[in-house]
Enzyme design. Structure first.
Site, PDB file in Angstrom:
ATOM      1  N   HIS A   1       0.815  -1.217   0.000  1.00 12.23           N
ATOM      2  CA  HIS A   1       0.000   0.000   0.000  1.00 12.23           C
ATOM      3  C   HIS A   1       0.847   1.266   0.000  1.00 12.23           C
ATOM      4  CE1 HIS A   1      -3.585  -2.389   1.896  1.00 12.23           C
ATOM      5  NE2 HIS A   1      -3.313  -2.749   0.657  1.00 12.23           N
TER       6      HIS A   1
ATOM      7  N   PHE B   1      -0.953  -8.231   4.894  1.00 13.30           N
ATOM      8  CA  PHE B   1       0.375  -7.630   4.777  1.00 13.30           C
ATOM      9  C   PHE B   1       0.387  -6.278   4.074  1.00 13.30           C
ATOM     10  CE2 PHE B   1       0.757 -12.347   4.005  1.00 13.30           C
ATOM     11  CZ  PHE B   1       0.807 -12.672   5.354  1.00 13.30           C
ATOM     12  N   CYS B   2      -0.676  -5.486   4.248  1.00 13.14           N
ATOM     13  CA  CYS B   2      -0.773  -4.178   3.589  1.00 13.14           C
ATOM     14  C   CYS B   2      -0.533  -4.303   2.085  1.00 13.14           C
ATOM     15  CB  CYS B   2       0.187  -3.177   4.219  1.00 13.14           C
ATOM     16  SG  CYS B   2      -0.247  -2.739   5.912  1.00 13.14           S
ATOM     17  N   ALA B   3      -1.001  -5.415   1.539  1.00 20.35           N
ATOM     18  CA  ALA B   3      -0.958  -5.656   0.092  1.00 20.35           C
ATOM     19  C   ALA B   3      -2.232  -6.415  -0.265  1.00 20.35           C
ATOM     20  CB  ALA B   3       0.292  -6.444  -0.293  1.00 20.35           C
TER      21      ALA B   3
ATOM     22  N   CYS C   1      -5.341  -6.002   7.275  1.00 21.08           N
ATOM     23  CA  CYS C   1      -4.027  -6.232   7.875  1.00 21.08           C
ATOM     24  C   CYS C   1      -4.242  -6.620   9.326  1.00 21.08           C
ATOM     25  CB  CYS C   1      -3.151  -4.991   7.764  1.00 21.08           C
ATOM     26  SG  CYS C   1      -2.569  -4.683   6.100  1.00 21.08           S
TER      27      CYS C   1
END
Length: 459
Positions: free
Chosen positions: A129, A375-377, A395
């Protein structure tokens, strides 16, 4: 599963000393165990060398660029020498600038604030992100997740061919995925960007701690990374690269340090002459300790021999992947396939387990710290899991009971300070949990799966 207990060839490289190697944590099953930190991709432990260097400097801490006193001058020299050390570590070109920020996220938001008007930005949905979200004032094209490095290049070339050829354009790409650890074809992507008149920024947050990064060799325009992933957790980051867009943009923060001269006008306003150096975007009192810690980490990794560090890490990667492959219930997530080169970041799911439950059991019953979540993805993990883009999950842990289907994944990550024993314990724990189940009961509390204190599982 049979796990080799043979030590790595000492001629390759020994683990670098890091803080926390002797920290013990309690187990819900009783007793204590040395903590196995296998969450390097979130924040790596501080190198002992970094800690020692910072401790030695701390009594001499002073203001930077502000004072005539000895400590201020010493701190200023330390700060600017750190800038040169980082430039050398990154293989920067003579005309490049090194700007100190708070993190990779801060670096990319700084660049996003500096891009010219009407700039077109191209970013893959596979990005963290920090790379995916800063471009709010630009015309953004989100590229679908490629399934091979070649497809990544082809996808970018097609997108760039369709753009307005006369306006500015920027490509943002990761060097190593924070989810799969896979290396991206940065040099080829840079060539494609430049062939179509675009620039490229490299998110090296997961690459720089594991692999040499050479700005000139990769031919990228900018590189961004964080200190806390480079064994220097003191709140600093780096944006390094071309100076022209940065010099032309308004300062990222307005204030002291960014300005060379401020004068009142006759109409009551003020005129400001801003710096054209890196100081233009470093307003306020610099985080000299954070900056010095990054420089110390750069020196430590260079002096240890990055080739040796890479060789050792690749042995650890092979051992983890081979060990997980022996557990049929484990599915390792990958974009580019088993043969893709990667750093020490591996994500997986376990059939029949909620990922938060599995990660909680690793911690509570084995003293192993990993990460679970998206995982902020988020777009990337959902793509890899084959889930609907609208599926819940964030997350952190989902609101799901232990044993329910997981919409998230588990990530194990390691690096230059990881001992062999941590890897062996992790692989043993995965096997035991899958085959024998957890020894303890768990419940969801505030979105996290936690041990139910005092309740052992009926095994």
């Amino acid at each position: 599963m049979s796990v080799s207990t043979a030590a790595l060839d000492p001629s390759v490289c020994a683990p670098l000393p890091v803080l926390g190697q002797d920290v013990t944590v309690p187990l819900v099953t009783g007793g204590e165990v040395t903590y196995a930190a296998l969450d390097y991709a979130a924040s790596a432990p501080a190198l002992q060398r970094v800690w020692d260097d910072v401790a030695a400097y701390a009594p001499y801490y002073g203001s930077v660029h502000r004072g005539a006193g000895y400590l201020s001058q010493l701190s200023t020299d330390l700060f600017e020498n750190s800038r040169r050390t980082v430039a050398e570590f990154l293989g920067c070109r003579p005309e490049d600038q090194v700007v100190f920020t708070r993190s990779t996220t801060d670096s990319l938001n700084l660049l996003a604030a500096a891009i010219p008007a009407n700039c077109q930005v191209f970013v893959y949905e596979t990005e963290h992100h920090a790379s995916l979200l800063p471009w709010r004032d630009a015309q953004v094209t989100y590229l679908n997740a490629p399934r091979t490095p070649g497809q990544a290049v082809e996808t970018l070339e097609r997108a760039l061919a369709d753009r307005d050829p006369y306006g500015p354009a920027l490509v943002c790409v990761t060097g190593a995925s924070n989810v799969t650890g896979e290396l991206w074809p940065v040099r080829e992507l840079a060539a494609a960007a430049h062939a179509h008149g675009a620039r490229i920024v490299l998110d090296a947050a997961q690459l720089a701690p594991h692999h040499p990064v050479d700005v000139a060799e990769l031919d990228v325009d900018w590189v961004a990374f964080s200190g806390h992933k480079l064994y220097a957790p003191f709140g600093s980051g780096v944006l390094a690269g071309r100076a022209d867009w940065l010099q032309a943009a308004e300062p990222y923060l307005a204030g002291g340090g960014a300005s060379r001269k401020v004068a009142r006008r006759a109409d009551g306003g003020v005129d400001v002459d801003w710096h054209t150096t890196a100081a233009r975007h470093e307003a306020g009192s610099p985080n000299v300790i954070g900056v010095y810690s990054i420089a110390s980490a750069c020196k430590a990794l260079t002096e240890a021999g990055f080739d040796n560090l890479v060789a050792r890490e690749q042995e650890l990667v092979s051992r983890v992947r081979e060990g997980l492959a022996e557990v049929p219930e484990v599915q390792v997530l990958s974009l580019f396939g088993d043969d893709a080169p990667r750093v020490g970041v591996i994500s997986f799911v376990v059939r029949g387990w909620n990922s938060s439950h599995f990660a909680a059991a690793l911690s509570a019953e084995y003293g192993i710290g990993v990460r679970d979540g998206l995982f902020c993805a988020h777009p990337l993990v959902r793509t890899l899991l084959g889930s609907d883009p609208q599926d819940p999950g964030e997350c952190g842990a989902p609101e799901a009971e232990p044993g329910e289907r997981s919409l998230n994944a588990i990530r194990v990550s390691f690096g230059a300070g990881t001992p062999d024993e941590h890897i062996e314990r992790f692989l043993r724990a995965v096997t035991e949990l899958v085959r024998e189940g957890a020894q303890w009961k768990y419940r969801t509390e505030d979105g996290r799966c936690v041990p139910d204190r005092g309740e052992a599982a009926q095994v």
